[in-house]
Design a protein around this motif. Structure first.
Motif, PDB file in Angstrom:
ATOM      1  N   ALA A  22       4.315   6.542 -15.483  1.00  0.00           N
ATOM      2  CA  ALA A  22       5.190   5.613 -14.353  1.00  0.00           C
ATOM      3  C   ALA A  22       5.992   6.371 -13.591  1.00  0.00           C
ATOM      4  N   LEU A  23       5.062   6.498 -11.839  1.00  0.00           N
ATOM      5  CA  LEU A  23       6.060   7.055 -11.022  1.00  0.00           C
ATOM      6  C   LEU A  23       6.033   6.741  -9.738  1.00  0.00           C
ATOM      7  N   SER A  24       6.983   5.859  -8.887  1.00  0.00           N
ATOM      8  CA  SER A  24       6.942   4.647  -7.624  1.00  0.00           C
ATOM      9  C   SER A  24       7.692   5.510  -6.606  1.00  0.00           C
ATOM     10  N   GLY A  25       7.591   4.854  -5.287  1.00  0.00           N
ATOM     11  CA  GLY A  25       8.589   5.345  -4.789  1.00  0.00           C
ATOM     12  C   GLY A  25       8.392   6.981  -4.244  1.00  0.00           C
ATOM     13  N   THR A  26       9.893   7.177  -3.520  1.00  0.00           N
ATOM     14  CA  THR A  26      10.391   8.552  -2.945  1.00  0.00           C
ATOM     15  C   THR A  26       9.305   9.817  -4.111  1.00  0.00           C
ATOM     16  N   LEU A  27      10.622   9.337  -5.625  1.00  0.00           N
ATOM     17  CA  LEU A  27       9.351  10.268  -6.757  1.00  0.00           C
ATOM     18  C   LEU A  27       8.531  10.282  -7.024  1.00  0.00           C
ATOM     19  N   ARG A  28       7.596   9.488  -6.802  1.00  0.00           N
ATOM     20  CA  ARG A  28       6.195   9.654  -6.087  1.00  0.00           C
ATOM     21  C   ARG A  28       5.648  10.466  -6.121  1.00  0.00           C
ATOM     22  N   ASP A  29       5.552  10.123  -4.777  1.00  0.00           N
ATOM     23  CA  ASP A  29       5.252  10.934  -3.443  1.00  0.00           C
ATOM     24  C   ASP A  29       5.576  12.306  -3.661  1.00  0.00           C
ATOM     25  N   LYS A  30       6.696  12.670  -4.285  1.00  0.00           N
ATOM     26  CA  LYS A  30       7.130  14.061  -4.052  1.00  0.00           C
ATOM     27  C   LYS A  30       6.313  14.967  -5.421  1.00  0.00           C
ATOM     28  N   ALA A  31       6.082  14.108  -6.156  1.00  0.00           N
ATOM     29  CA  ALA A  31       5.360  14.787  -7.456  1.00  0.00           C
ATOM     30  C   ALA A  31       4.092  15.010  -6.867  1.00  0.00           C
ATOM     31  N   LEU A  32       3.275  13.742  -5.877  1.00  0.00           N
ATOM     32  CA  LEU A  32       2.169  14.524  -5.523  1.00  0.00           C
ATOM     33  C   LEU A  32       1.734  15.339  -4.672  1.00  0.00           C
ATOM     34  N   ASP A  33       3.429  15.669  -4.067  1.00  0.00           N
ATOM     35  CA  ASP A  33       3.288  16.897  -3.325  1.00  0.00           C
ATOM     36  C   ASP A  33       3.251  18.085  -3.986  1.00  0.00           C
ATOM     37  N   HIS A  34       3.585  18.009  -5.160  1.00  0.00           N
ATOM     38  CA  HIS A  34       3.832  18.943  -5.718  1.00  0.00           C
ATOM     39  C   HIS A  34       2.820  19.311  -6.752  1.00  0.00           C
ATOM     40  N   GLY A  35       1.393  18.449  -6.684  1.00  0.00           N
ATOM     41  CA  GLY A  35       0.136  19.011  -6.905  1.00  0.00           C
ATOM     42  C   GLY A  35      -0.268  18.940  -8.685  1.00  0.00           C
ATOM     43  N   GLY A  36      -1.271  18.250  -8.727  1.00  0.00           N
ATOM     44  CA  GLY A  36      -2.397  18.487 -10.157  1.00  0.00           C
ATOM     45  C   GLY A  36      -1.938  16.681 -11.326  1.00  0.00           C
ATOM     46  N   ILE A  37      -1.858  16.170 -10.025  1.00  0.00           N
ATOM     47  CA  ILE A  37      -1.577  15.074 -10.782  1.00  0.00           C
ATOM     48  C   ILE A  37      -2.591  13.556 -10.091  1.00  0.00           C
ATOM     49  N   LYS A  83       0.748  -1.081  -0.433  1.00  0.00           N
ATOM     50  CA  LYS A  83       0.230   0.241  -0.371  1.00  0.00           C
ATOM     51  C   LYS A  83       1.293   1.186   0.303  1.00  0.00           C
ATOM     52  N   ASP A  84       2.389   0.633   0.328  1.00  0.00           N
ATOM     53  CA  ASP A  84       3.221   1.899   0.639  1.00  0.00           C
ATOM     54  C   ASP A  84       3.877   2.732  -0.443  1.00  0.00           C
ATOM     55  N   SER A  85       4.375   1.335  -1.090  1.00  0.00           N
ATOM     56  CA  SER A  85       5.364   1.336  -2.086  1.00  0.00           C
ATOM     57  C   SER A  85       4.732   0.728  -3.365  1.00  0.00           C
ATOM     58  N   TYR A  86       4.299   1.595  -4.608  1.00  0.00           N
ATOM     59  CA  TYR A  86       3.812   1.045  -5.408  1.00  0.00           C
ATOM     60  C   TYR A  86       3.909   1.376  -6.474  1.00  0.00           C
ATOM     61  N   ILE A  87       3.933   1.414  -7.835  1.00  0.00           N
ATOM     62  CA  ILE A  87       3.690   1.740  -8.994  1.00  0.00           C
ATOM     63  C   ILE A  87       2.579   2.706  -9.461  1.00  0.00           C
ATOM     64  N   GLY A  88       2.357   3.854  -9.564  1.00  0.00           N
ATOM     65  CA  GLY A  88       1.479   4.309 -10.236  1.00  0.00           C
ATOM     66  C   GLY A  88       1.144   5.061 -11.489  1.00  0.00           C
ATOM     67  N   TYR A  89       0.423   5.018 -12.337  1.00  0.00           N
ATOM     68  CA  TYR A  89       0.604   5.399 -13.349  1.00  0.00           C
ATOM     69  C   TYR A  89      -0.427   7.037 -14.027  1.00  0.00           C
ATOM     70  N   PHE A  90       0.211   7.549 -13.654  1.00  0.00           N
ATOM     71  CA  PHE A  90      -0.541   8.917 -13.667  1.00  0.00           C
ATOM     72  C   PHE A  90      -0.242   9.756 -14.621  1.00  0.00           C
ATOM     73  N   VAL A  91      -1.742   9.802 -14.890  1.00  0.00           N
ATOM     74  CA  VAL A  91      -2.305  11.869 -15.682  1.00  0.00           C
ATOM     75  C   VAL A  91      -2.404  13.222 -15.150  1.00  0.00           C
ATOM     76  N   LEU A  92      -2.362  14.442 -15.672  1.00  0.00           N
ATOM     77  CA  LEU A  92      -2.475  15.695 -14.980  1.00  0.00           C
ATOM     78  C   LEU A  92      -4.423  15.439 -15.744  1.00  0.00           C
ATOM     79  N   ASP A  93      -4.536  16.280 -13.632  1.00  0.00           N
ATOM     80  CA  ASP A  93      -6.203  16.912 -13.445  1.00  0.00           C
ATOM     81  C   ASP A  93      -6.138  17.571 -14.579  1.00  0.00           C
ATOM     82  N   GLY A  94      -7.360  17.503 -14.605  1.00  0.00           N
ATOM     83  CA  GLY A  94      -8.386  17.903 -16.414  1.00  0.00           C
ATOM     84  C   GLY A  94      -7.421  16.990 -17.596  1.00  0.00           C
ATOM     85  N   SER A  95      -7.070  15.898 -17.409  1.00  0.00           N
ATOM     86  CA  SER A  95      -6.256  15.146 -18.880  1.00  0.00           C
ATOM     87  C   SER A  95      -7.542  14.133 -18.846  1.00  0.00           C
ATOM     88  N   PRO A  96      -7.795  14.102 -20.454  1.00  0.00           N
ATOM     89  CA  PRO A  96      -9.191  13.800 -20.758  1.00  0.00           C
ATOM     90  C   PRO A  96      -9.004  12.205 -20.930  1.00  0.00           C
TER      91      PRO A  96
END
Length: 340
Positions: A195-210, A117-130
């Motif tokens: 495709a974002l995982s680990g610390t890079l994923r959570d850092k990106a989530l902190d930036h918001g918009g995805i 639940k804490d260590s996973y790869i998420g496949y992220f899109v921008l908020d507002g993406s079609p």
């Protein structure tokens, strides 16, 4: 970007080279009676691998690690182990299946990363993406760290479960992007999904918009996803070294689970500082787990049989008879009662 044809050529070259190394080295090792006490490996920028943690904790005893560079690709890492450029490498278990199916003389010896639940790869899109569903991915680009490995298998699983045909799946383009650049590539719309995982994923989530379109944890639940491999000739010549390495990595994984997160992160910071590779340690604050499922990195048969079944279903094994139990061993892992 390495093409599939180039990747197959690398597989073939890796197998042939490794066969030559095995044939040339056995006599000298047997004559000397000495076992290796130094293991060459590739690392990852800004992160601490389980093997590096094990060494720092003193769990490898007299066995020392020799860093020869970094990699972002599991398939490349295990190819390098196969050819003898390094002594151990790690990759997604499905990639190990494919390389072993091409008769590479390697064996998986301990799990080193996984999904929870804490260590996973998420496949992220921008908020507002079609892009809202799997079908919306047709004709789109997904940024992944390497081809033929974890992200490709998860993405194709997601697309297949959503009912896309093989022809439709072929229209979803996987693009290799270095992990440290993946978030930026998404935000600049160079790719449609990241495709974002680990610390890079959570850092990106902190930036918001995805937000994630799908994750491997949602699709498959918790599982050990990748293993360290060693060449078969190396294992035969160095059984005590292998047992020390495998057991030490397993102990480090268990230590990371049982130790307060803040202490683990502080240990990582100290390791990065001591190795002096001019790395940014800011992402370490987001670390949560290695995701390995089970004690001591012990490998379960299903962690390979799942991907053998999947690869057979996609035709990638081309009818080759690959057995999960031939691909790994827990013989050298004290957590499994190993007594090599």
């Amino acid at each position: 970007m390495t093409t599939r044809r180039s990747a197959l050529a690398l597989f073939g070259a890796a197998v042939l080279t490794a066969a030559g190394l095995s044939a040339c080295g056995d006599g000298d090792a047997a004559a000397s009676g000495k076992q290796a006490t130094e293991l060459r490996y590739q690392g990852s920028v800004g992160t601490v691998t389980p093997a590096e943690l094990a060494e720092d904790l003193g769990y490898l005893g007299d066995v020392k690690l020799k860093w020869i560079g970094n990699t972002i690709s599991g398939p490349q890492d295990i190819q390098a182990a196969t050819t003898g450029d390094i002594d151990f490498g790690g990759a997604f278990n499905g990639a190990i299946v494919k390389l072993s199916a091409n008769r590479a003389p390697i064996t998986a010896v301990v799990g080193y990363y996984g999904v929870d639940k804490d260590s996973y790869i998420g496949y992220f899109v921008l908020d507002g993406s079609p892009i809202k569903t799997a079908r919306d991915l047709i004709g789109k680009k997904i940024g992944v760290n390497t081809l033929g490995a974890h992200s490709e298998a998860i993405t194709k699983t997601y697309l297949t479960r959503a009912g896309l045909t093989p022809d439709e799946i072929a229209q979803v383009e996987l693009v290799v992007v270095p992990p440290v650049n993946t978030e930026q590539s998404l935000r600049q719309k160079q790719i449609d999904v990241a495709a974002l995982s680990g610390t890079l994923r959570d850092k990106a989530l902190d930036h918001g918009g995805i937000h994630p379109l799908y994750t491997d944890f949602e699709l498959l639940g918790p599982f050990t996803a990748g293993s360290y491999v060693l060449r078969d000739d190396f294992i035969k010549k160095n059984p005590d070294t292998v047992k020390t390495f495998v057991t030490g990595v397993g102990k480090a994984l268990d230590w990371s689970r049982s130790t307060p997160r803040e202490q683990v992160i502080e240990r990582f910071r100290e390791i990065l500082k001591k190795r002096a590779r001019n790395e940014d340690d800011s992402q370490l604050q987001y670390w949560k787990s290695y995701g390995v499922n089970g004690k001591g990195g012990v490998i379960a048969e299903k962690e390979f049989s799942t991907w053998i079944e999947w690869l057979n279903g996609t035709g990638e094994l081309k009818g080759k008879d690959v057995k999960a139990t031939d691909l790994f061993t827990n013989q050298y892992n004290a957590a499994a009662g190993g007594a090599a």
